[in-house]
Scaffold this active site. Structure first.
Site, PDB file in Angstrom:
ATOM      1  CG  HIS A  66      -2.012  -0.980   1.170  1.00  0.00           C
ATOM      2  ND1 HIS A  66      -3.220  -0.771   1.789  1.00  0.00           N
ATOM      3  CD2 HIS A  66      -2.112  -2.195   0.575  1.00  0.00           C
ATOM      4  CE1 HIS A  66      -4.019  -1.803   1.578  1.00  0.00           C
ATOM      5  NE2 HIS A  66      -3.351  -2.692   0.844  1.00  0.00           N
ATOM      6  CD  GLU A  68      -2.128   4.391   2.849  1.00  0.00           C
ATOM      7  OE1 GLU A  68      -3.315   4.687   3.018  1.00  0.00           O
ATOM      8  OE2 GLU A  68      -1.758   3.473   2.071  1.00  0.00           O
ATOM      9  CB  CYS A  96      -7.061  -0.055   4.583  1.00  0.00           C
ATOM     10  SG  CYS A  96      -5.364  -0.666   4.712  1.00  0.00           S
ATOM     11  CB  CYS A  99      -2.521   1.917   5.816  1.00  0.00           C
ATOM     12  SG  CYS A  99      -1.987   0.975   4.373  1.00  0.00           S
TER      13      CYS A  99
END
Length: 163
Positions: A66, A68, A96, A99
């Site tokens: 992801h 992040e 999410c 993260c």
């Protein structure tokens, strides 16, 4: 009379909007490469970029790819520390749960997100890890910022993907 906090917030918001424009372009490029169009950047307390990331799950075949997390890894290497108390993460989509949990663990000072995610967002969408009593660290969360544009970019990408 204008308080110093209000002046700082206005200056910060201008910086955040400029960065969000850059992130929207990076996210669009990421989407063209087959990834969900999400991009992130981490700024130090002087507003300098110390880490950036884009979704890379498909590219790297990595479930942790992801934007992040990619940005966090890079910023940790750049600053030589895993603690980000004085830093700000900007991202085009509300993080999410995975993260958001990583941001709590990293002690991120502030998170600014573009589009809210009521189904999977974990900083106010379906849950809020930044304010959960079980969290050992509480972040300042700002968002949505540029919700309409950021949300539209994601909605269009998913619409094209489903065809």
């Amino acid at each position: 009379m204008v308080h110093q906090d209000e002046v700082c917030r206005t200056v910060d918001e201008e910086l955040w909007r400029r960065w969000m424009e850059v992130l929207m372009e990076r996210a669009a490029e990421t989407g063209r490469n087959g990834e969900v169009p999400v991009a992130a950047v981490i700024l130090d307390e002087q507003g300098r970029c110390i880490g950036h990331g884009r979704n890379r799950r498909e590219t790297d075949r990595d479930p942790l790819g992801h934007a992040e997390l990619v940005a966090l890894r890079q910023a940790a290497l750049v600053q030589g520390d895993w603690r980000f108390n004085q830093c700000t993460l900007l991202v085009t989509l509300e993080p999410c749960p995975m993260c958001a949990g990583a941001l709590v663990q990293a002690r991120m000072g502030r998170v600014v997100f573009g589009a809210a995610d009521p189904k999977r967002g974990a900083l106010g969408g379906c849950l809020n890890l930044a304010e959960d009593p079980s969290s050992h660290h509480h972040m300042d969360v700002v968002g949505p910022l540029m919700q309409e544009r950021a949300g539209q970019q994601l909605a269009e990408w998913f619409r094209r993907r489903r065809r």
